[in-house]
Design a protein around this motif. Sequence first.
Motif, PDB file in Angstrom:
ATOM      1  N   ARG A  35       0.818  -1.220   0.000  1.00 52.85           N
ATOM      2  CA  ARG A  35       0.000   0.000   0.000  1.00 52.85           C
ATOM      3  C   ARG A  35       0.851   1.270   0.000  1.00 52.85           C
ATOM      4  N   ARG A  36       2.158   1.099   0.051  1.00 55.45           N
ATOM      5  CA  ARG A  36       3.076   2.234   0.110  1.00 55.45           C
ATOM      6  C   ARG A  36       2.828   3.101   1.352  1.00 55.45           C
ATOM      7  N   GLN A  37       2.645   2.417   2.484  1.00 58.78           N
ATOM      8  CA  GLN A  37       2.394   3.100   3.749  1.00 58.78           C
ATOM      9  C   GLN A  37       3.428   2.668   4.807  1.00 58.78           C
ATOM     10  N   SER A  38       4.651   2.469   4.382  1.00 56.54           N
ATOM     11  CA  SER A  38       5.686   1.942   5.273  1.00 56.54           C
ATOM     12  C   SER A  38       5.924   2.814   6.499  1.00 56.54           C
ATOM     13  N   LEU A  39       5.726   4.121   6.367  1.00 52.81           N
ATOM     14  CA  LEU A  39       6.000   5.032   7.477  1.00 52.81           C
ATOM     15  C   LEU A  39       4.945   4.978   8.579  1.00 52.81           C
ATOM     16  N   ILE A  40       3.847   4.267   8.346  1.00 52.63           N
ATOM     17  CA  ILE A  40       2.824   4.135   9.387  1.00 52.63           C
ATOM     18  C   ILE A  40       3.414   3.486  10.633  1.00 52.63           C
ATOM     19  N   ALA A  41       4.254   2.494  10.437  1.00 50.32           N
ATOM     20  CA  ALA A  41       4.868   1.806  11.570  1.00 50.32           C
ATOM     21  C   ALA A  41       5.715   2.767  12.402  1.00 50.32           C
ATOM     22  N   ASP A  42       6.436   3.678  11.733  1.00 48.64           N
ATOM     23  CA  ASP A  42       7.238   4.664  12.461  1.00 48.64           C
ATOM     24  C   ASP A  42       6.346   5.614  13.250  1.00 48.64           C
ATOM     25  N   ALA A  43       5.258   6.065  12.633  1.00 48.81           N
ATOM     26  CA  ALA A  43       4.353   6.993  13.305  1.00 48.81           C
ATOM     27  C   ALA A  43       3.739   6.361  14.546  1.00 48.81           C
ATOM     28  N   LEU A  44       3.278   5.134  14.427  1.00 51.14           N
ATOM     29  CA  LEU A  44       2.639   4.465  15.559  1.00 51.14           C
ATOM     30  C   LEU A  44       3.648   4.085  16.645  1.00 51.14           C
ATOM     31  N   SER A  45       4.876   3.796  16.247  1.00 48.98           N
ATOM     32  CA  SER A  45       5.893   3.494  17.255  1.00 48.98           C
ATOM     33  C   SER A  45       6.209   4.715  18.104  1.00 48.98           C
ATOM     34  N   HIS A  46       6.209   5.889  17.498  1.00 52.15           N
ATOM     35  CA  HIS A  46       6.483   7.116  18.251  1.00 52.15           C
ATOM     36  C   HIS A  46       5.324   7.486  19.172  1.00 52.15           C
ATOM     37  N   ILE A  47       4.111   7.257  18.731  1.00 49.12           N
ATOM     38  CA  ILE A  47       2.973   7.534  19.601  1.00 49.12           C
ATOM     39  C   ILE A  47       2.905   6.507  20.730  1.00 49.12           C
ATOM     40  N   THR A  48       3.392   5.285  20.465  1.00 45.59           N
ATOM     41  CA  THR A  48       3.482   4.268  21.520  1.00 45.59           C
ATOM     42  C   THR A  48       4.478   4.687  22.583  1.00 45.59           C
ATOM     43  N   LEU A  49       5.571   5.277  22.150  1.00 42.92           N
ATOM     44  CA  LEU A  49       6.566   5.789  23.089  1.00 42.92           C
ATOM     45  C   LEU A  49       5.941   6.815  24.025  1.00 42.92           C
ATOM     46  N   ALA A  50       5.046   7.649  23.497  1.00 39.36           N
ATOM     47  CA  ALA A  50       4.356   8.632  24.333  1.00 39.36           C
ATOM     48  C   ALA A  50       3.527   7.938  25.407  1.00 39.36           C
ATOM     49  N   GLY A  51       2.892   6.829  25.047  1.00 36.48           N
ATOM     50  CA  GLY A  51       2.113   6.074  26.016  1.00 36.48           C
ATOM     51  C   GLY A  51       2.966   5.468  27.110  1.00 36.48           C
ATOM     52  N   ILE A  52       4.132   4.951  26.737  1.00 37.59           N
ATOM     53  CA  ILE A  52       5.056   4.382  27.727  1.00 37.59           C
ATOM     54  C   ILE A  52       5.554   5.467  28.674  1.00 37.59           C
ATOM     55  N   ALA A  53       5.947   6.606  28.102  1.00 37.50           N
ATOM     56  CA  ALA A  53       6.434   7.716  28.928  1.00 37.50           C
ATOM     57  C   ALA A  53       5.328   8.236  29.846  1.00 37.50           C
ATOM     58  N   ALA A  54       4.088   8.276  29.349  1.00 36.63           N
ATOM     59  CA  ALA A  54       2.955   8.728  30.167  1.00 36.63           C
ATOM     60  C   ALA A  54       2.729   7.786  31.335  1.00 36.63           C
ATOM     61  N   ASN A  55       2.877   6.494  31.098  1.00 32.11           N
ATOM     62  CA  ASN A  55       2.714   5.511  32.180  1.00 32.11           C
ATOM     63  C   ASN A  55       3.768   5.689  33.261  1.00 32.11           C
ATOM     64  N   PHE A 121      15.302  10.042  31.142  1.00 25.73           N
ATOM     65  CA  PHE A 121      15.320   8.613  30.867  1.00 25.73           C
ATOM     66  C   PHE A 121      15.643   7.816  32.130  1.00 25.73           C
ATOM     67  N   ASN A 122      15.116   6.592  32.157  1.00 22.20           N
ATOM     68  CA  ASN A 122      15.526   5.621  33.159  1.00 22.20           C
ATOM     69  C   ASN A 122      15.736   4.280  32.469  1.00 22.20           C
ATOM     70  N   THR A 123      16.074   3.276  33.235  1.00 22.94           N
ATOM     71  CA  THR A 123      16.389   1.973  32.643  1.00 22.94           C
ATOM     72  C   THR A 123      15.200   1.377  31.910  1.00 22.94           C
ATOM     73  N   ASP A 124      14.006   1.494  32.500  1.00 19.44           N
ATOM     74  CA  ASP A 124      12.814   0.932  31.876  1.00 19.44           C
ATOM     75  C   ASP A 124      12.549   1.559  30.514  1.00 19.44           C
ATOM     76  N   LEU A 125      12.630   2.864  30.433  1.00 18.99           N
ATOM     77  CA  LEU A 125      12.374   3.566  29.179  1.00 18.99           C
ATOM     78  C   LEU A 125      13.436   3.222  28.141  1.00 18.99           C
ATOM     79  N   PHE A 126      14.664   3.103  28.568  1.00 18.56           N
ATOM     80  CA  PHE A 126      15.755   2.734  27.659  1.00 18.56           C
ATOM     81  C   PHE A 126      15.493   1.352  27.059  1.00 18.56           C
ATOM     82  N   ASN A 127      14.992   0.415  27.894  1.00 20.66           N
ATOM     83  CA  ASN A 127      14.673  -0.925  27.397  1.00 20.66           C
ATOM     84  C   ASN A 127      13.579  -0.891  26.347  1.00 20.66           C
ATOM     85  N   TYR A 128      12.586  -0.041  26.543  1.00 20.57           N
ATOM     86  CA  TYR A 128      11.504   0.068  25.567  1.00 20.57           C
ATOM     87  C   TYR A 128      11.993   0.700  24.263  1.00 20.57           C
ATOM     88  N   LEU A 129      12.947   1.588  24.352  1.00 23.20           N
ATOM     89  CA  LEU A 129      13.461   2.262  23.163  1.00 23.20           C
ATOM     90  C   LEU A 129      14.247   1.321  22.266  1.00 23.20           C
TER      91      LEU A 129
END
Length: 282
Positions: A35-55, A121-129
């Motif tokens: 579908r030529r939408q390869s960058l969707i994965a990058d976009a969703l991974s960055h928004i996921t990072l926001a969720g981890i940081a919020a937690n 950053f802490n160890t947990d966040l580094f592991n998720y990254l």
Amino acid sequence: MSFPFFHYHFLQNAFLTGIMIGVLAPVLGVFIVVRRQSLIADALSHITLAGIAANLLLGKSFSFFQGMNPLYLGMGFSVAGAVGIEQLRKVYKHYEELAIPIIMSAGIGLSVIFISLANGFNTDLFNYLFGSVIAVKSSDVWSIFVITILVFLFIILLYKELFVLSFDEEQAAVSGIKGKWIQFLFIIMVALVIASSMKIVGILLVSSLMTLPVAASIRIAKGFKQTFIYAVIFGETAVIVGLISSYYLNFAPGGTIVIVSVVILIGSILWKKLRVTNKRFA
């Protein structure tokens, strides 16, 4: 020498998780690449990072979030990002690709704010990254197992519709296929897989596992179904070799898996060129 994955519980969790991700990411990645939408994965991974940081931030103030697996809030943010992409595609009908960088930018901005409020950053966040075999828990294995079942049911039941939508959305509409709902469910599946893959591959690298095995398979596959088969084989090879190598070499598993995927991609490109050259001189 005994194989360590059968002796250490955390390595068993990492191995089982990696096996499932090695199938899920390339399978969904085939549809994403077509579908030529390869960058969707990058976009969703960055928004996921926001969720981890919020937690991690909320865990400092509320006891409820202290005991909650950050994976779940990350999934929530990822699904919300997926919904956001679909809504923005409707807003920008003639510039649908704008939806992806908008959500990616929002994810990066929220991540920076939440991380700064959580005192860096802490160890947990580094592991998720960047991924960590130690960080994978039994609850993560079960979560990914449930997601695996959901994704396979989705693809099996709607394979023909997904196939038509991937190559010709207009033909799908004429055929009566409810493209909007299927696209919506598809991107939700992608969001869940991305969020569940972050502990092994890492948030910043998970998109690679969705695209690199597919890119390698496209070079040698002779049809759409073969592309699936080769993509899964390459994805599983990258995950298994990457996990084992990262354990013995003390490397980050995410980076190791990606580098193995790159080597496989280079190998497929060279193999294709060699095959073409041999046919010319045959």
